[in-house]
Design a protein around this motif. Structure first.
Motif, PDB file in Angstrom:
ATOM      1  N   MET A  51      45.827 -48.921  -1.221  1.00 40.08           N
ATOM      2  CA  MET A  51      45.226 -49.267   0.059  1.00 40.08           C
ATOM      3  C   MET A  51      46.237 -49.339   1.194  1.00 40.08           C
ATOM      4  N   GLU A  52      47.484 -49.615   0.877  1.00 40.57           N
ATOM      5  CA  GLU A  52      48.487 -49.688   1.942  1.00 40.57           C
ATOM      6  C   GLU A  52      48.560 -48.369   2.713  1.00 40.57           C
ATOM      7  N   PHE A  53      48.566 -47.258   1.980  1.00 37.09           N
ATOM      8  CA  PHE A  53      48.607 -45.949   2.617  1.00 37.09           C
ATOM      9  C   PHE A  53      47.294 -45.650   3.334  1.00 37.09           C
ATOM     10  N   ILE A  54      46.170 -45.886   2.666  1.00 39.21           N
ATOM     11  CA  ILE A  54      44.870 -45.572   3.257  1.00 39.21           C
ATOM     12  C   ILE A  54      44.655 -46.377   4.542  1.00 39.21           C
ATOM     13  N   ASN A  55      45.011 -47.645   4.527  1.00 37.30           N
ATOM     14  CA  ASN A  55      44.846 -48.468   5.730  1.00 37.30           C
ATOM     15  C   ASN A  55      45.701 -47.973   6.891  1.00 37.30           C
ATOM     16  N   SER A  56      46.816 -47.314   6.555  1.00 39.35           N
ATOM     17  CA  SER A  56      47.707 -46.833   7.612  1.00 39.35           C
ATOM     18  C   SER A  56      47.195 -45.560   8.286  1.00 39.35           C
ATOM     19  N   ILE A  57      46.199 -44.891   7.674  1.00 43.22           N
ATOM     20  CA  ILE A  57      45.731 -43.608   8.229  1.00 43.22           C
ATOM     21  C   ILE A  57      44.247 -43.558   8.540  1.00 43.22           C
ATOM     22  N   LYS A  58      43.439 -44.407   7.927  1.00 45.02           N
ATOM     23  CA  LYS A  58      41.988 -44.168   7.929  1.00 45.02           C
ATOM     24  C   LYS A  58      41.351 -44.282   9.308  1.00 45.02           C
ATOM     25  N   ASN A  59      41.957 -45.013  10.226  1.00 44.11           N
ATOM     26  CA  ASN A  59      41.385 -45.127  11.559  1.00 44.11           C
ATOM     27  C   ASN A  59      41.907 -44.078  12.530  1.00 44.11           C
ATOM     28  N   ASP A  60      42.825 -43.237  12.054  1.00 39.67           N
ATOM     29  CA  ASP A  60      43.436 -42.230  12.929  1.00 39.67           C
ATOM     30  C   ASP A  60      42.891 -40.826  12.711  1.00 39.67           C
ATOM     31  N   TYR A  61      42.158 -40.632  11.603  1.00 40.50           N
ATOM     32  CA  TYR A  61      41.690 -39.290  11.269  1.00 40.50           C
ATOM     33  C   TYR A  61      40.251 -39.352  10.756  1.00 40.50           C
ATOM     34  N   PRO A  62      39.460 -38.280  10.963  1.00 39.46           N
ATOM     35  CA  PRO A  62      38.066 -38.238  10.479  1.00 39.46           C
ATOM     36  C   PRO A  62      38.020 -37.839   9.009  1.00 39.46           C
ATOM     37  N   LEU A  63      38.196 -38.791   8.112  1.00 42.53           N
ATOM     38  CA  LEU A  63      38.430 -38.520   6.698  1.00 42.53           C
ATOM     39  C   LEU A  63      37.175 -38.644   5.845  1.00 42.53           C
ATOM     40  N   ILE A  64      37.136 -37.826   4.806  1.00 38.41           N
ATOM     41  CA  ILE A  64      36.104 -37.890   3.766  1.00 38.41           C
ATOM     42  C   ILE A  64      36.829 -37.995   2.431  1.00 38.41           C
ATOM     43  N   ALA A  65      36.389 -38.903   1.570  1.00 38.03           N
ATOM     44  CA  ALA A  65      37.033 -39.100   0.267  1.00 38.03           C
ATOM     45  C   ALA A  65      36.380 -38.206  -0.778  1.00 38.03           C
ATOM     46  N   ASN A  66      37.134 -37.242  -1.268  1.00 38.50           N
ATOM     47  CA  ASN A  66      36.630 -36.359  -2.313  1.00 38.50           C
ATOM     48  C   ASN A  66      36.913 -37.009  -3.664  1.00 38.50           C
ATOM     49  N   ASP A  67      35.960 -37.821  -4.129  1.00 41.22           N
ATOM     50  CA  ASP A  67      36.165 -38.533  -5.405  1.00 41.22           C
ATOM     51  C   ASP A  67      35.151 -38.082  -6.443  1.00 41.22           C
ATOM     52  N   LEU A  68      34.920 -36.769  -6.519  1.00 43.69           N
ATOM     53  CA  LEU A  68      33.966 -36.221  -7.472  1.00 43.69           C
ATOM     54  C   LEU A  68      34.307 -36.667  -8.896  1.00 43.69           C
ATOM     55  N   GLY A  69      33.285 -36.966  -9.671  1.00 47.27           N
ATOM     56  CA  GLY A  69      33.511 -37.317 -11.056  1.00 47.27           C
ATOM     57  C   GLY A  69      33.137 -38.766 -11.341  1.00 47.27           C
ATOM     58  N   THR A  91      38.049 -48.532   0.584  1.00 53.16           N
ATOM     59  CA  THR A  91      38.580 -47.745   1.702  1.00 53.16           C
ATOM     60  C   THR A  91      37.587 -47.667   2.857  1.00 53.16           C
ATOM     61  N   GLY A  92      36.296 -47.792   2.555  1.00 54.25           N
ATOM     62  CA  GLY A  92      35.285 -47.683   3.597  1.00 54.25           C
ATOM     63  C   GLY A  92      34.980 -46.257   4.008  1.00 54.25           C
ATOM     64  N   LEU A  93      35.559 -45.278   3.323  1.00 62.20           N
ATOM     65  CA  LEU A  93      35.333 -43.877   3.661  1.00 62.20           C
ATOM     66  C   LEU A  93      34.065 -43.355   2.990  1.00 62.20           C
ATOM     67  N   GLU A  94      33.420 -42.412   3.641  1.00 61.16           N
ATOM     68  CA  GLU A  94      32.316 -41.721   2.985  1.00 61.16           C
ATOM     69  C   GLU A  94      32.890 -40.850   1.879  1.00 61.16           C
ATOM     70  N   SER A  95      32.122 -40.709   0.798  1.00 57.99           N
ATOM     71  CA  SER A  95      32.646 -39.990  -0.361  1.00 57.99           C
ATOM     72  C   SER A  95      31.642 -38.963  -0.861  1.00 57.99           C
ATOM     73  N   LEU A  96      32.021 -38.237  -1.911  1.00 56.27           N
ATOM     74  CA  LEU A  96      31.244 -37.102  -2.415  1.00 56.27           C
ATOM     75  C   LEU A  96      30.601 -37.429  -3.755  1.00 56.27           C
ATOM     76  N   ARG A  97      29.470 -36.789  -3.990  1.00 53.64           N
ATOM     77  CA  ARG A  97      28.812 -36.843  -5.293  1.00 53.64           C
ATOM     78  C   ARG A  97      28.190 -35.480  -5.589  1.00 53.64           C
ATOM     79  N   THR A  98      28.330 -35.009  -6.824  1.00 52.22           N
ATOM     80  CA  THR A  98      27.581 -33.826  -7.260  1.00 52.22           C
ATOM     81  C   THR A  98      26.558 -34.278  -8.295  1.00 52.22           C
ATOM     82  N   THR A  99      25.385 -33.663  -8.258  1.00 52.31           N
ATOM     83  CA  THR A  99      24.292 -34.191  -9.073  1.00 52.31           C
ATOM     84  C   THR A  99      23.706 -33.201 -10.066  1.00 52.31           C
TER      85      THR A  99
END
Length: 510
Positions: free
Chosen positions: A325-343, A356-364
């Motif tokens: 989270m230290e890294f994510i908190n340092s960037i998440k408000n500066d860029y329009p990010l999507i978390a690719n956490d498939l699986g 992280t509060g980021l929107e993420s991905l799902r495959t169904t």
């Protein structure tokens, strides 16, 4: 830029790599067919076009095995645009064969001919162009161009197979090549210049039509990359610049032996000292190209599965902690990010993604057919709002491909689950649906879900089967990353029905 900007709105988009576009140059390009595709997206009411990575290809032509995180794929440069710019003439293309099959990219056929043609354009180029001079000022782009030049003079071998005196990069090597081969270095920078010029023009057009461009940022870089050669301190390696462990993937329903990807592990402690400057520069660059940035292999920021360097597969691996989270908190408000956490991941990883509060991905789609590795949370009716929902992505079979290859048990399970999902989502279901009707019904189920974003593939839109698969994970062959569609595949009834579905589920861009 606040990352929440894309939340809480219903929309849909299409996943299609540039290489999959139609066209006469053997591979999709940034030319007129890309603009025509934007027009199609706009006509239907889609709101975004999602691309696979744009960096120069590494082994196996995979867009995820990149030669440099700052490179661009010169194979996507369009010749017609260069003719309009006066850098080529139609005669320069006379007699050159770019394809054997319009539905399949032949990388071996087009790579050499494309580079030779681009060298002709370079000779006619005005190197005093201000934007070209700006590119020449970039350290990262110059490192990439220098690395390409050194590779060329080492027979395009991997850096660890360079001649001994050039195997370990230093300032003396840099000065010698800049002195002796400055024009070749400039040629590779010219390719970046042309790519950027054509891409940014296309992006402006897409945005003017209300279409966002979503790009994917590969998490890892190749062991045979400019970063490993010129900045080995970024990675966990020994005194010979060799990794002890490399990235892989544990055994799953794709591969019983797991996968050995071979990427070096990052030295996150070293990166932290500079406040993650290297990653920030990557994100700064990506935000110029894309309206939204999909972070590939997002779980890698929490933990990475790795196997010994000499392993043959992914069986004997272990997890290494990421920056968290230290890294994510340092960037998440500066860029329009999507978390690719498939699986399907552990409770700890899922908790990390949620935190992280980021929107993420799902495959169904695969989950609907699954006899094992089944997860309730991946059913369309259980998908949360802050999700980019896919039926499948570039690593999976299309809907039709699934029905073509599944056994009777899987088909029966999928039919029953589709029936149950239709009830949960308030949709009428018929027991006598054809394979085509089931495909269309599954698209409608996805659009009817709560997910704010639904991403379709052209293969499903066009009802294409198993031969339209983009990639089989863990394999390297001449079929991966070669899929192309043709314009006559896209009929007016398809466009009309898609538009009606987007309107019905309030996902059209108007």
């Amino acid at each position: 830029m606040c990352n929440n900007i894309f939340m809480n709105k219903k929309e849909a988009g299409v996943l299609l790599s540039i290489f999959s576009l139609p066209g006469r140059f053997g591979i999709g390009t940034l030319g007129k067919d890309a603009y025509k595709f934007v027009d199609f997206l706009s006509e239907v009411g889609f709101k975004y076009w999602e691309l696979l990575p744009l960096e120069e290809l590494g082994k196996g032509n995979s867009p995820f095995d990149i030669l440099s995180p700052y490179s661009t794929n010169y194979l996507f440069i369009d010749f017609d645009e260069l003719i309009e710019d006066g850098l080529l003439t139609s005669r320069d293309l006379t007699g050159i064969k770019f394809e054997n099959n319009p539905r399949k990219v032949d990388y071996d056929l087009i790579r050499e001919s494309k580079e030779n043609i681009l060298k002709i354009a370079y000779k006619r180029f005005d190197k005093t162009d201000p934007n070209f001079l700006r590119i020449k000022e970039s350290k990262f782009l110059n490192d990439y161009a220098l690395f390409k030049t050194i590779r060329h003079h080492n027979e395009d071998k991997s850096w660890f197979d360079f001649k001994l005196e050039e195997r370990y990069f230093d300032e003396d090597i840099k000065e010698e090549y800049e002195k002796k081969h400055d024009d070749e270095i400039d040629f590779y920078l010219f390719l970046v210049y042309i790519f950027e010029k054509q891409f940014f023009k296309l992006k402006r057009y897409a945005n003017s039509k209300g279409i966002d461009i979503i790009g994917e940022l590969p998490h890892f870089v190749s062991y045979n990359s400019d970063c490993m050669y010129m900045s080995p301190e970024l990675f966990l390696i020994d005194k010979r610049n060799l990794p002890t462990w490399v990235v892989g993937f544990p055994p799953d329903n794709f591969r019983k032996d797991g996968q050995k990807w071979g990427y070096p592990l990052y030295d996150w402690e070293y990166m932290k000292i500079s406040n993650y400057k290297w990653w920030r520069h990557r994100l700064d660059t990506a935000s110029m190209f894309f309206n939204r940035i999909k972070l590939n292999h997002f779980r890698g920021f929490y933990e990475v599965y790795a196997v010994p360097f000499k392993s043959k597969n992914g069986r004997k691996g272990k997890y290494f902690k990421g920056p968290g989270m230290e890294f994510i908190n340092s960037i998440k408000n500066d860029y329009p990010l999507i978390a690719n956490d498939l699986g399907t991941y552990s409770e700890e990883v899922n908790k990390f993604v949620e935190e992280t509060g980021l929107e993420s991905l799902r495959t169904t789609l695969g989950n609907l057919f699954a006899t094992k590795y089944f997860s309730e949370e991946f059913l369309p009716s259980n998908i949360k709002e802050n999700t980019y929902l896919y039926l499948e992505n570039h690593d999976n079979l299309s809907i039709k491909g699934r029905f073509e290859t599944c056994n009777d048990e899987e088909k029966e399970i999928a039919t029953e689950r589709i029936k149950e999902e239709s009830k949960k989502l308030g949709m009428p279901f018929s027991e006598n649906l054809s394979a085509f009707e089931k495909s269309r019904f599954l698209i409608e189920i996805a659009l009817a879900s709560r997910a704010n974003h639904v991403t379709l593939t052209m293969q499903d839109i066009l009802f294409q089967g198993k031969n339209s698969r983009i990639n089989v994970p863990g394999t390297v062959n001449n079929d991966n990353w070669t899929y192309r569609f043709l314009w006559h595949d896209l009929s007016k009834p398809i466009i009309k029905s898609l538009h009606e579905l987007l309107v019905k589920y309030n996902r059209n861009k108007e």
